[in-house]
Design a protein around this motif. Sequence first.
Motif, PDB file in Angstrom:
ATOM      1  N   CYS A   1       0.828  -1.200   0.000  1.00  0.00           N
ATOM      2  CA  CYS A   1       0.000   0.000   0.000  1.00  0.00           C
ATOM      3  C   CYS A   1       0.858   1.243   0.000  1.00  0.00           C
ATOM      4  N   ARG A   2       0.325   2.258  -0.632  1.00  0.00           N
ATOM      5  CA  ARG A   2       0.969   3.560  -0.569  1.00  0.00           C
ATOM      6  C   ARG A   2       0.364   4.334   0.598  1.00  0.00           C
ATOM      7  N   VAL A   3       1.192   5.048   1.316  1.00  0.00           N
ATOM      8  CA  VAL A   3       0.693   5.973   2.325  1.00  0.00           C
ATOM      9  C   VAL A   3       1.507   7.247   2.240  1.00  0.00           C
ATOM     10  N   HIS A   4       1.068   8.238   2.946  1.00  0.00           N
ATOM     11  CA  HIS A   4       1.932   9.410   3.056  1.00  0.00           C
ATOM     12  C   HIS A   4       1.640  10.146   4.338  1.00  0.00           C
ATOM     13  N   ALA A   5       2.691  10.701   4.883  1.00  0.00           N
ATOM     14  CA  ALA A   5       2.612  11.326   6.197  1.00  0.00           C
ATOM     15  C   ALA A   5       2.305  12.804   6.073  1.00  0.00           C
ATOM     16  N   GLU A   6       2.120  13.413   7.214  1.00  0.00           N
ATOM     17  CA  GLU A   6       1.693  14.806   7.246  1.00  0.00           C
ATOM     18  C   GLU A   6       2.846  15.759   6.986  1.00  0.00           C
ATOM     19  N   ASP A   7       3.885  15.622   7.779  1.00  0.00           N
ATOM     20  CA  ASP A   7       4.962  16.599   7.770  1.00  0.00           C
ATOM     21  C   ASP A   7       5.620  16.759   6.417  1.00  0.00           C
ATOM     22  N   ASN A   8       6.651  16.006   6.221  1.00  0.00           N
ATOM     23  CA  ASN A   8       7.287  16.013   4.925  1.00  0.00           C
ATOM     24  C   ASN A   8       6.360  15.241   4.018  1.00  0.00           C
ATOM     25  N   CYS A   9       5.999  15.856   2.945  1.00  0.00           N
ATOM     26  CA  CYS A   9       4.966  15.242   2.112  1.00  0.00           C
ATOM     27  C   CYS A   9       5.507  14.084   1.300  1.00  0.00           C
ATOM     28  N   ARG A  10       6.639  13.561   1.693  1.00  0.00           N
ATOM     29  CA  ARG A  10       7.203  12.430   0.962  1.00  0.00           C
ATOM     30  C   ARG A  10       6.231  11.271   0.981  1.00  0.00           C
ATOM     31  N   SER A  11       6.158  10.535  -0.097  1.00  0.00           N
ATOM     32  CA  SER A  11       5.246   9.405  -0.152  1.00  0.00           C
ATOM     33  C   SER A  11       5.875   8.208   0.540  1.00  0.00           C
ATOM     34  N   TYR A  12       5.172   7.665   1.447  1.00  0.00           N
ATOM     35  CA  TYR A  12       5.662   6.516   2.180  1.00  0.00           C
ATOM     36  C   TYR A  12       5.096   5.239   1.582  1.00  0.00           C
ATOM     37  N   LEU A  13       5.730   4.163   1.920  1.00  0.00           N
ATOM     38  CA  LEU A  13       5.222   2.878   1.470  1.00  0.00           C
ATOM     39  C   LEU A  13       5.110   1.953   2.652  1.00  0.00           C
ATOM     40  N   MET A  14       4.124   1.127   2.640  1.00  0.00           N
ATOM     41  CA  MET A  14       3.949   0.215   3.756  1.00  0.00           C
ATOM     42  C   MET A  14       3.746  -1.199   3.243  1.00  0.00           C
ATOM     43  N   ARG A  15       4.025  -2.126   4.103  1.00  0.00           N
ATOM     44  CA  ARG A  15       3.777  -3.496   3.724  1.00  0.00           C
ATOM     45  C   ARG A  15       2.281  -3.742   3.712  1.00  0.00           C
ATOM     46  N   ARG A  16       1.858  -4.832   3.096  1.00  0.00           N
ATOM     47  CA  ARG A  16       0.439  -5.147   3.029  1.00  0.00           C
ATOM     48  C   ARG A  16      -0.117  -5.231   4.450  1.00  0.00           C
ATOM     49  N   PRO A  17      -1.072  -4.406   4.761  1.00  0.00           N
ATOM     50  CA  PRO A  17      -1.597  -4.412   6.121  1.00  0.00           C
ATOM     51  C   PRO A  17      -2.499  -5.619   6.344  1.00  0.00           C
ATOM     52  N   ASN A  18      -2.574  -6.015   7.591  1.00  0.00           N
ATOM     53  CA  ASN A  18      -3.475  -7.118   7.934  1.00  0.00           C
ATOM     54  C   ASN A  18      -4.896  -6.588   7.998  1.00  0.00           C
ATOM     55  N   GLY A  19      -5.367  -6.139   6.906  1.00  0.00           N
ATOM     56  CA  GLY A  19      -6.713  -5.587   6.879  1.00  0.00           C
ATOM     57  C   GLY A  19      -6.705  -4.075   6.888  1.00  0.00           C
ATOM     58  N   HIS A  20      -7.879  -3.541   6.810  1.00  0.00           N
ATOM     59  CA  HIS A  20      -8.061  -2.094   6.732  1.00  0.00           C
ATOM     60  C   HIS A  20      -7.632  -1.419   8.036  1.00  0.00           C
ATOM     61  N   HIS A  21      -6.746  -0.466   7.934  1.00  0.00           N
ATOM     62  CA  HIS A  21      -6.340   0.264   9.130  1.00  0.00           C
ATOM     63  C   HIS A  21      -5.752   1.618   8.777  1.00  0.00           C
ATOM     64  N   HIS A  22      -5.549   2.422   9.809  1.00  0.00           N
ATOM     65  CA  HIS A  22      -5.004   3.758   9.602  1.00  0.00           C
ATOM     66  C   HIS A  22      -3.869   4.023  10.583  1.00  0.00           C
ATOM     67  N   HIS A  23      -3.505   5.291  10.686  1.00  0.00           N
ATOM     68  CA  HIS A  23      -2.320   5.603  11.481  1.00  0.00           C
ATOM     69  C   HIS A  23      -2.498   6.770  12.417  1.00  0.00           C
ATOM     70  N   MET A  24      -1.775   6.684  13.506  1.00  0.00           N
ATOM     71  CA  MET A  24      -1.690   7.795  14.437  1.00  0.00           C
ATOM     72  C   MET A  24      -0.208   8.101  14.582  1.00  0.00           C
ATOM     73  N   VAL A  25       0.165   9.332  14.298  1.00  0.00           N
ATOM     74  CA  VAL A  25       1.571   9.701  14.256  1.00  0.00           C
ATOM     75  C   VAL A  25       1.901  10.724  15.336  1.00  0.00           C
ATOM     76  N   CYS A  26       2.973  10.478  16.058  1.00  0.00           N
ATOM     77  CA  CYS A  26       3.422  11.423  17.076  1.00  0.00           C
ATOM     78  C   CYS A  26       4.249  12.530  16.434  1.00  0.00           C
ATOM     79  N   LYS A  27       3.819  13.759  16.658  1.00  0.00           N
ATOM     80  CA  LYS A  27       4.509  14.901  16.049  1.00  0.00           C
ATOM     81  C   LYS A  27       5.908  15.089  16.610  1.00  0.00           C
ATOM     82  N   SER A  28       6.148  14.572  17.802  1.00  0.00           N
ATOM     83  CA  SER A  28       7.446  14.789  18.423  1.00  0.00           C
ATOM     84  C   SER A  28       8.475  13.751  18.005  1.00  0.00           C
ATOM     85  N   CYS A  29       8.133  12.485  18.212  1.00  0.00           N
ATOM     86  CA  CYS A  29       9.128  11.449  17.963  1.00  0.00           C
ATOM     87  C   CYS A  29       8.874  10.688  16.669  1.00  0.00           C
TER      88      CYS A  29
END
Lengths: 152, 152
Positions: free
Chosen positions: A73-101
């Motif tokens: 799957c393709r994903v992308h984060a908030e900060d740097n708009c670089r496109s991220y890539l992820m492995r096939r997730p075990n089903g439908h899910h999303h992300h919570m990202v810590c702005k600090s770390c």
Amino acid sequence: MKTDALTGIAGILRKNTYKMTPQRRAVLEVITGSHDHLTPQAIYRRVQKKYPAIGLVTIYRTLEILADLNLVCRVHAEDNCRSYLMRRPNGHHHHMVCKSCGEVIDITGCNLDELEQRLSRETGFKIDGHLLEFNGHCRACLDRGENDNEQR
Amino acid sequence: MKTDALTGIAGILRKNTYKMTPQRRAVLEVITGSHDHLTPQAIYRRVQKKYPAIGLVTIYRTLEILADLNLVCRVHAEDNCRSYLMRRPNGHHHHMVCKSCGEVIDITGCNLDELEQRLSRETGFKIDGHLLEFNGHCRACLDRGENDNEQR
DNA sequence: ATACCAATTGAAAATCGTTTTCAATTAGAA
DNA sequence: TTCTAATTGAAAACGATTTTCAATTGGTAT
Ligand SMILES: [Mn+2]
Ligand SMILES: [Mn+2]
Ligand SMILES: [Zn+2]
Ligand SMILES: [Zn+2]
């Protein structure tokens, strides 16, 4: 089990006139072997350890094919708009990202069906999917003093 | 009313040791004058009409300052991971993007509060905000024959 | 009004991630 | 083994964004 998955994927590739190459095998091993999402560059670095001669282009090309075949799957984060890539997730899910770390936590159980239906009804859109991402600060960072240390 | 808003913003700028310049005024006029979200390039093109001598760098720098001061918002789309910029939204809202023609529709009424509370409770995260984006195909594109014509 | 200085500007070069081009290599069907 | 379309890596091209730097300017203090 690893072998099984790879031969299965090899079949899918062949079925689509793609070939299974050592390079692609190496990329797949890295992706399936990591729980985290990886940038093309990160994948590149890891693959290089097993396959030093590989080119970054090959990473990009492989990832594009795998994404097209819905194997990653393709994903992308908030900060740097670089496109991220992820492995096939075990089903439908999303992300919570810590702005600090930058820690990423997988989220399950988003129920947007009602909302999607309402939107579909109101706008005529046929909704294929959605991207949902929460941002904030993780427990550890909160404890260790809120502000400051934003990761660039 | 336009003047009021701009002088207000000028005050905010000054309060933060920033200056109000003709270039920044021109950028602000473009952003506040458009309902759509605009890329830095798009803003550049529009500003140039009124202020041909302006440099693209100035657009970037101005947008970064305005975003830091929360006078505009950063967004980004699914396909090309380019970072988009939008004018200050009339409240909290999200987007629905047509994969075929690229049309963007504003979405209101996402209620993720319950979900956010649950996640916060389960993970210890302090959630600041979220990014939600739907993708699919708009009515017009559906009528005009589903598949094919994916926009580059 | 004038002087002053930190903030701002634009041109140009540098960076960064990604894509394209191309000639040489290779997977895998026949 | 032969054959060919698919794949590869190097290098160049590309587009968006950032950095550098010398010249200019907004706004405050005289
Ligand atoms: Mn995940
Ligand atoms: Mn909007
Ligand atoms: Zn954290
Ligand atoms: Zn459409």
